[in-house]
Design an enzyme around this catalytic site. Structure first.
Site, PDB file in Angstrom:
ATOM      1  CB  ALA A 124      -5.565  41.199 -74.764  1.00 38.18           C
ATOM      2  CB  ILE A 157      -8.084  42.613 -70.863  1.00 39.31           C
ATOM      3  CG1 ILE A 157      -8.608  41.665 -71.954  1.00 39.31           C
ATOM      4  CG2 ILE A 157      -6.589  42.890 -71.033  1.00 39.31           C
ATOM      5  CD1 ILE A 157      -8.139  40.206 -71.850  1.00 39.31           C
ATOM      6  CG  ASP A 240       4.594  26.869 -68.857  1.00 40.39           C
ATOM      7  OD1 ASP A 240       3.456  26.575 -68.469  1.00 40.39           O
ATOM      8  OD2 ASP A 240       5.197  26.254 -69.763  1.00 40.39           O
ATOM      9  N   GLY A 342     -14.567  35.858 -35.988  1.00 43.66           N
ATOM     10  CA  GLY A 342     -15.997  35.806 -35.682  1.00 43.66           C
ATOM     11  C   GLY A 342     -16.749  36.885 -36.459  1.00 43.66           C
ATOM     12  CD  GLU A 366      -1.392  34.996 -64.854  1.00 43.37           C
ATOM     13  OE1 GLU A 366      -0.507  34.145 -64.985  1.00 43.37           O
ATOM     14  OE2 GLU A 366      -1.174  36.196 -64.625  1.00 43.37           O
ATOM     15  N   GLY A 367      -5.814  30.793 -65.873  1.00 44.43           N
ATOM     16  CA  GLY A 367      -6.191  29.380 -65.925  1.00 44.43           C
ATOM     17  C   GLY A 367      -6.823  28.976 -64.611  1.00 44.43           C
TER      18      GLY A 367
HETATM   19  C1  LIG Z   1     -10.565  39.709 -62.596  1.00 46.87           C
HETATM   20  C2  LIG Z   1     -10.134  38.960 -63.799  1.00 46.87           C
HETATM   21  C3  LIG Z   1      -8.959  39.304 -64.446  1.00 46.87           C
HETATM   22  C4  LIG Z   1      -8.542  38.629 -65.589  1.00 46.87           C
HETATM   23  N1  LIG Z   1      -7.424  39.037 -66.265  1.00 46.87           N
HETATM   24  C5  LIG Z   1      -7.140  38.489 -67.468  1.00 46.87           C
HETATM   25  C6  LIG Z   1      -6.102  39.028 -68.297  1.00 46.87           C
HETATM   26  O1  LIG Z   1      -5.398  39.983 -67.919  1.00 46.87           O
HETATM   27  N2  LIG Z   1      -5.888  38.492 -69.521  1.00 46.87           N
HETATM   28  C7  LIG Z   1      -6.639  37.457 -70.000  1.00 46.87           C
HETATM   29  O2  LIG Z   1      -6.406  37.025 -71.120  1.00 46.87           O
HETATM   30  N3  LIG Z   1      -7.626  36.911 -69.238  1.00 46.87           N
HETATM   31  C8  LIG Z   1      -7.905  37.409 -67.995  1.00 46.87           C
HETATM   32  N4  LIG Z   1      -8.925  36.897 -67.236  1.00 46.87           N
HETATM   33  C9  LIG Z   1      -9.694  35.785 -67.751  1.00 46.87           C
HETATM   34  C10 LIG Z   1      -9.487  34.477 -66.993  1.00 46.87           C
HETATM   35  O3  LIG Z   1      -8.207  33.959 -67.246  1.00 46.87           O
HETATM   36  C11 LIG Z   1     -10.623  33.517 -67.392  1.00 46.87           C
HETATM   37  O4  LIG Z   1     -11.808  34.030 -66.818  1.00 46.87           O
HETATM   38  C12 LIG Z   1     -10.360  32.102 -66.940  1.00 46.87           C
HETATM   39  O5  LIG Z   1      -9.298  31.532 -67.651  1.00 46.87           O
HETATM   40  C13 LIG Z   1     -11.587  31.211 -67.093  1.00 46.87           C
HETATM   41  O6  LIG Z   1     -12.205  31.373 -68.337  1.00 46.87           O
HETATM   42  P1  LIG Z   1     -13.796  31.611 -68.406  1.00 46.87           P
HETATM   43  O7  LIG Z   1     -14.104  32.715 -67.486  1.00 46.87           O
HETATM   44  O8  LIG Z   1     -14.176  31.741 -69.824  1.00 46.87           O
HETATM   45  O9  LIG Z   1     -14.417  30.292 -67.790  1.00 46.87           O
HETATM   46  P2  LIG Z   1     -14.792  28.955 -68.609  1.00 46.87           P
HETATM   47  O10 LIG Z   1     -13.660  28.549 -69.469  1.00 46.87           O
HETATM   48  O11 LIG Z   1     -16.121  29.150 -69.233  1.00 46.87           O
HETATM   49  O12 LIG Z   1     -14.931  27.916 -67.412  1.00 46.87           O
HETATM   50  C14 LIG Z   1     -16.100  27.823 -66.597  1.00 46.87           C
HETATM   51  C15 LIG Z   1     -15.876  26.707 -65.578  1.00 46.87           C
HETATM   52  O13 LIG Z   1     -15.688  25.449 -66.270  1.00 46.87           O
HETATM   53  C16 LIG Z   1     -14.444  24.881 -65.886  1.00 46.87           C
HETATM   54  N5  LIG Z   1     -13.862  24.217 -67.050  1.00 46.87           N
HETATM   55  C17 LIG Z   1     -13.697  24.707 -68.294  1.00 46.87           C
HETATM   56  N6  LIG Z   1     -13.133  23.802 -69.097  1.00 46.87           N
HETATM   57  C18 LIG Z   1     -12.907  22.687 -68.337  1.00 46.87           C
HETATM   58  C19 LIG Z   1     -12.341  21.406 -68.579  1.00 46.87           C
HETATM   59  N7  LIG Z   1     -11.827  21.085 -69.770  1.00 46.87           N
HETATM   60  N8  LIG Z   1     -12.289  20.529 -67.564  1.00 46.87           N
HETATM   61  C20 LIG Z   1     -12.777  20.848 -66.338  1.00 46.87           C
HETATM   62  N9  LIG Z   1     -13.322  22.044 -66.042  1.00 46.87           N
HETATM   63  C21 LIG Z   1     -13.386  22.953 -67.024  1.00 46.87           C
HETATM   64  C22 LIG Z   1     -13.593  26.042 -65.414  1.00 46.87           C
HETATM   65  O14 LIG Z   1     -12.574  25.624 -64.526  1.00 46.87           O
HETATM   66  C23 LIG Z   1     -14.630  26.912 -64.717  1.00 46.87           C
HETATM   67  O15 LIG Z   1     -14.862  26.417 -63.422  1.00 46.87           O
HETATM   68  C24 LIG Z   1      -9.327  37.536 -66.066  1.00 46.87           C
HETATM   69  C25 LIG Z   1     -10.501  37.181 -65.395  1.00 46.87           C
HETATM   70  C26 LIG Z   1     -10.917  37.880 -64.298  1.00 46.87           C
HETATM   71  C27 LIG Z   1     -12.202  37.491 -63.631  1.00 46.87           C
END
Ligand SMILES: Cc1cc2nc3c(=O)[nH]c(=O)nc-3n(C[C@H](O)[C@H](O)[C@H](O)COP(=O)(O)OP(=O)(O)OC[C@H]3O[C@@H](n4cnc5c(N)ncnc54)[C@H](O)[C@@H]3O)c2cc1C
Length: 393
Positions: A124, A157, A240, A342, A366-367
């Site tokens: 989390a 999460i 990593d 198709g 995961e990023g």
């Molecule tokens: C189904 C699902 C499961 C998940 N599971 C987990 C989990 O188990 N644990 C956990 O901790 N998280 C989890 N996540 C969260 C996930 O890791 C985040 O959604 C993800 O890291 C992106 O964060 P955000 O959604 O806040 O997008 P934001 O950070 O708001 O990003 C929005 C957009 O802006 C881009 N962006 C942001 N900053 C930059 C930058 N500096 N340069 C260029 N582009 C940028 C991003 O690439 C994206 O396209 C999960 C998400 C989903 C949808």
């Protein structure tokens, strides 16, 4: 023959997983997606066949078969069911903080139950206001005697509501940026812990993705992972090691879609011959196969790097590269698989549209892939390659 650096023992495990995937997982994949229900029977299946143990060292009840084996297992499951493959990827993600940063007591308490699958974990880190920018998190942890009191919330999460243990990242010092973050092991039955909602999603529908709330949640100080302020370092070290698992999920989806499209193209006829014999379809299939094999080469290289104890900076870069490349390949290849089928590719009777929806998340969690590119470029900028320019004026 696909790239295969596995040992004979590892190949045997892969065969077992292939059989399970074909006979037990594939027949459930459509229903898991259609109902969106968490597949408790798939958890049982992985438990019964000791697959969660792949994530854990032998001394704590695991198989000790290493990181490459985990990747191969996730890939095999993902060929037929994205949700089921995520059960294993999430087990690895949630176990890694304890494996990498836990003390002996923490390892002895949690790892055997994670190995048996009695316990599902969750990781989390993300909050509603901090995804890519995890250092902006607001959840706080304040020391109070022999406890920490945690307040805040987490969003998105994986395994929310089904996990028995959560690795929670929280700020022990709100003024110190990422150096103020600490990591805690939180049992799901801790008073003040609540799962407040589960998300409806585009893909990996059987996996739970939820919001967590912590209200004056008292966590024993002995559940701190590492030292106060080491949480961000732990979170990044875990990623990593875990990002290749998402690469493996992506590769499995891509290969599964390629295999399905190939068989379909051999039997579907237009203009007097199987579509596989139309050059544009044959070319698409060739590109799909080539991309999968290139992705596999990079992914397995990273698995071997982890098993051989590669230097941290190399792992950071190659792990990000494998996640980036495999997930972009997955999106391209599954989209092409829909095209090969198709109109049949677009309907739910066939699995490739599900694979395409499942593939999308691999570019996000995961990023995001934008963040992977930042990580890779940052590592490149630290490298010295000036010698390549020697003699160039
Ligand atoms: C189904 C699902 C499961 C998940 N599971 C987990 C989990 O188990 N644990 C956990 O901790 N998280 C989890 N996540 C969260 C996930 O890791 C985040 O959604 C993800 O890291 C992106 O964060 P955000 O959604 O806040 O997008 P934001 O950070 O708001 O990003 C929005 C957009 O802006 C881009 N962006 C942001 N900053 C930059 C930058 N500096 N340069 C260029 N582009 C940028 C991003 O690439 C994206 O396209 C999960 C998400 C989903 C949808």
């Amino acid at each position: 023959m696909p790239y295969d650096p596995l040992t004979d023992d590892q190949r045997e495990i892969r065969e077992l997983i292939r059989d399970l995937s074909r006979d037990r997982v594939a027949p459930r994949a459509h229903d898991i997606d259609a109902t969106g229900e968490f597949p408790a029977d798939m958890v049982e299946l992985l438990r019964d066949h000791d697959l969660f143990a792949l994530c854990i060292p032998e001394e704590y009840g695991g198989t000790g078969t290493g990181a490459l084996m985990v990747l191969v297992a996730i890939e095999e499951l993902a060929k037929v069911c994205g949700t089921t493959s995520l059960l294993l990827a999430a087990q690895e993600l949630g176990s890694l903080p304890i494996k990498l940063a836990g003390n002996e007591a923490q390892k002895a308490k949690y790892l055997p139950r994670l190995a048996s699958g009695e316990l599902l974990p969750a990781y989390a880190l993300t909050e509603s206001g901090s995804g890519s920018d995890s250092a902006a998190m607001r959840t706080s942890a304040k020391r109070d005697g022999d406890h920490y009191v945690i307040n805040g919330d987490k969003r998105f999460i994986t395994n929310a509501s089904v996990a028995g243990v959560y690795i929670v990242f929280a700020k022990t010092d709100q003024t110190a940026g990422h150096r103020g973050i600490s990591a805690f092991i939180v049992d799901a039955d801790t008073p003040g812990f609540q799962v407040s909602r589960l998300e409806a999603k585009m893909g990996i529908k059987g996996s739970t993705t939820g919001e967590l709330y912590f209200t004056d949640m008292r966590v024993p100080a002995e559940n701190l992972l590492g030292e106060e302020g080491e949480g961000f370092k732990i979170a990044m070290r875990v990623l990593d090691h875990s990002r290749p698992g998402i690469g493996a999920q992506a590769l499995g989806l891509a290969q599964g879609a390629t295999d399905y499209a190939l068989e379909y193209a051999k039997t579907r006829e237009t203009m007097g011959k199987p579509i596989a014999q139309h050059q544009m379809i044959a070319g698409m299939l060739a590109d799909m196969e080539t991309k999968c094999e290139a992705a596999r080469g990079l992914l397995y290289k990273v698995g071997l790097m982890i098993d051989e104890g590669a230097p941290a900076a190399d792992l950071t870069k190659y792990s990000a590269m494998s996640k980036l490349f495999c997930s972009d390949v997955a999106m391209e290849v599954t989209t092409d698989a829909v095209q090969v089928l198709g109109g049949y590719g677009y309907v739910k009777e066939y699995p490739v549209e599900r694979m395409m929806r499942d593939a999308k998340i691999t570019q996000i969690y995961e990023g995001t892939n934008q963040i992977q590119r930042l990580v890779i470029a940052r590592e490149m900028l630290r490298e010295q390659r000036a010698f390549l320019l020697a003699g160039v004026s």
